[in-house]
Design a protein around this motif. Structure first.
Motif, short mmCIF file in Angstrom:
data_model
loop_
_atom_site.label_atom_id
_atom_site.label_comp_id
_atom_site.label_asym_id
_atom_site.label_seq_id
_atom_site.Cartn_x
_atom_site.Cartn_y
_atom_site.Cartn_z
N LYS A 20 -8.09 3.61 -10.64
CA LYS A 20 -9.30 3.69 -9.82
C LYS A 20 -9.12 2.88 -8.54
N ALA A 21 -8.51 1.71 -8.64
CA ALA A 21 -8.29 0.87 -7.46
C ALA A 21 -7.37 1.56 -6.46
N VAL A 22 -6.32 2.23 -6.95
CA VAL A 22 -5.40 2.94 -6.05
C VAL A 22 -6.14 4.09 -5.37
N THR A 23 -6.94 4.81 -6.12
CA THR A 23 -7.71 5.91 -5.54
C THR A 23 -8.62 5.39 -4.43
N GLU A 24 -9.29 4.28 -4.69
CA GLU A 24 -10.18 3.70 -3.68
C GLU A 24 -9.39 3.20 -2.47
N ALA A 25 -8.23 2.60 -2.72
CA ALA A 25 -7.42 2.03 -1.64
C ALA A 25 -6.68 3.09 -0.83
N SER A 26 -6.60 4.31 -1.32
CA SER A 26 -5.85 5.34 -0.60
C SER A 26 -6.36 5.53 0.83
N LYS A 27 -7.63 5.26 1.08
CA LYS A 27 -8.18 5.41 2.43
C LYS A 27 -7.50 4.46 3.42
N PHE A 28 -7.05 3.30 2.95
CA PHE A 28 -6.39 2.36 3.84
C PHE A 28 -5.00 2.85 4.24
N PHE A 29 -4.31 3.49 3.30
CA PHE A 29 -3.02 4.09 3.63
C PHE A 29 -3.23 5.25 4.61
N LYS A 30 -4.18 6.12 4.29
CA LYS A 30 -4.43 7.32 5.12
C LYS A 30 -4.78 6.97 6.55
N ALA A 31 -5.41 5.83 6.76
CA ALA A 31 -5.81 5.42 8.10
C ALA A 31 -4.68 4.75 8.88
N ALA A 32 -3.57 4.47 8.22
CA ALA A 32 -2.49 3.72 8.85
C ALA A 32 -1.62 4.59 9.75
N LYS A 33 -1.14 3.97 10.81
CA LYS A 33 -0.21 4.64 11.74
C LYS A 33 1.06 5.04 10.97
N GLY A 34 1.49 6.28 11.14
CA GLY A 34 2.72 6.76 10.52
C GLY A 34 2.60 7.24 9.10
N TYR A 35 1.39 7.20 8.54
CA TYR A 35 1.18 7.65 7.16
C TYR A 35 1.36 9.17 7.06
N ASN A 36 2.01 9.61 5.97
CA ASN A 36 2.16 11.05 5.71
C ASN A 36 1.64 11.48 4.34
N SER A 37 1.91 10.68 3.32
CA SER A 37 1.53 11.10 1.97
C SER A 37 1.49 9.90 1.03
N LEU A 38 0.81 10.08 -0.10
CA LEU A 38 0.73 9.04 -1.11
C LEU A 38 0.69 9.70 -2.48
N LYS A 39 1.49 9.17 -3.38
CA LYS A 39 1.52 9.69 -4.75
C LYS A 39 1.69 8.52 -5.69
N LEU A 40 0.93 8.51 -6.79
CA LEU A 40 1.07 7.50 -7.83
C LEU A 40 1.56 8.19 -9.08
N THR A 41 2.67 7.72 -9.64
CA THR A 41 3.19 8.28 -10.87
C THR A 41 3.19 7.18 -11.95
N ARG A 42 3.12 7.62 -13.20
CA ARG A 42 3.09 6.68 -14.32
C ARG A 42 4.18 7.06 -15.31
N TRP A 75 -5.87 -3.19 0.32
CA TRP A 75 -5.13 -2.56 -0.76
C TRP A 75 -4.76 -3.59 -1.82
N ARG A 76 -4.21 -4.71 -1.38
CA ARG A 76 -3.81 -5.76 -2.31
C ARG A 76 -5.01 -6.40 -3.01
N ASN A 77 -6.13 -6.53 -2.31
CA ASN A 77 -7.33 -7.08 -2.94
C ASN A 77 -7.84 -6.17 -4.07
N LEU A 78 -7.73 -4.86 -3.86
CA LEU A 78 -8.19 -3.91 -4.88
C LEU A 78 -7.22 -3.78 -6.05
N ALA A 79 -5.94 -3.61 -5.75
CA ALA A 79 -4.96 -3.31 -6.81
C ALA A 79 -4.24 -4.55 -7.34
N GLY A 80 -4.08 -5.55 -6.49
CA GLY A 80 -3.31 -6.73 -6.85
C GLY A 80 -3.72 -7.43 -8.13
#
Length: 99
Positions: A20-42, A75-80
């Motif tokens: 859930k934290a990664v899903t919420e934090a994904s917006k910070f990655f998406k807003a970053a310069k140079g971002y293209n994609s994000l995937k979480l695997t388990r 991101w680190r505050n949410l997932a860390g």
């Protein structure tokens, strides 16, 4: 494009909260310069092990721009809090891709 691969070990039993934290934090990655994609695997064999795979235009977009941003701190505050140990991060580029 390059990929950041973060090997993340989370505290046992915290999988739902971490995902859930990664899903919420994904917006910070998406807003970053140079971002293209994000995937979480388990891992199937080791369920407390995850891989966060982020596509960036350049290594610098990740290390110099994103890592020094407020978005990285968020991101680190949410997932860390779910990390059992610090993530191991490396960068790769694709040299062969069969589809």
């Amino acid at each position: 494009m390059i990929y950041e691969i973060a090997e993340i070990e989370i505290t046992e039993g915290k999988d739902s909260e971490f995902e859930k934290a990664v899903t919420e934090a994904s917006k910070f990655f998406k807003a970053a310069k140079g971002y293209n994609s994000l995937k979480l695997t388990r891992s199937i064999e080791h369920p407390s092990q995850y891989r966060l795979v982020v596509g960036w235009d350049t290594v610098e977009d990740h290390l110099e721009t994103f890592r020094k941003s407020q978005g990285f701190q968020e991101w680190r505050n949410l997932a860390g809090p779910f990390f059992a140990s610090p993530p191991k991060v490396h960068h790769v580029n694709t040299v062969f891709n069969a589809t």
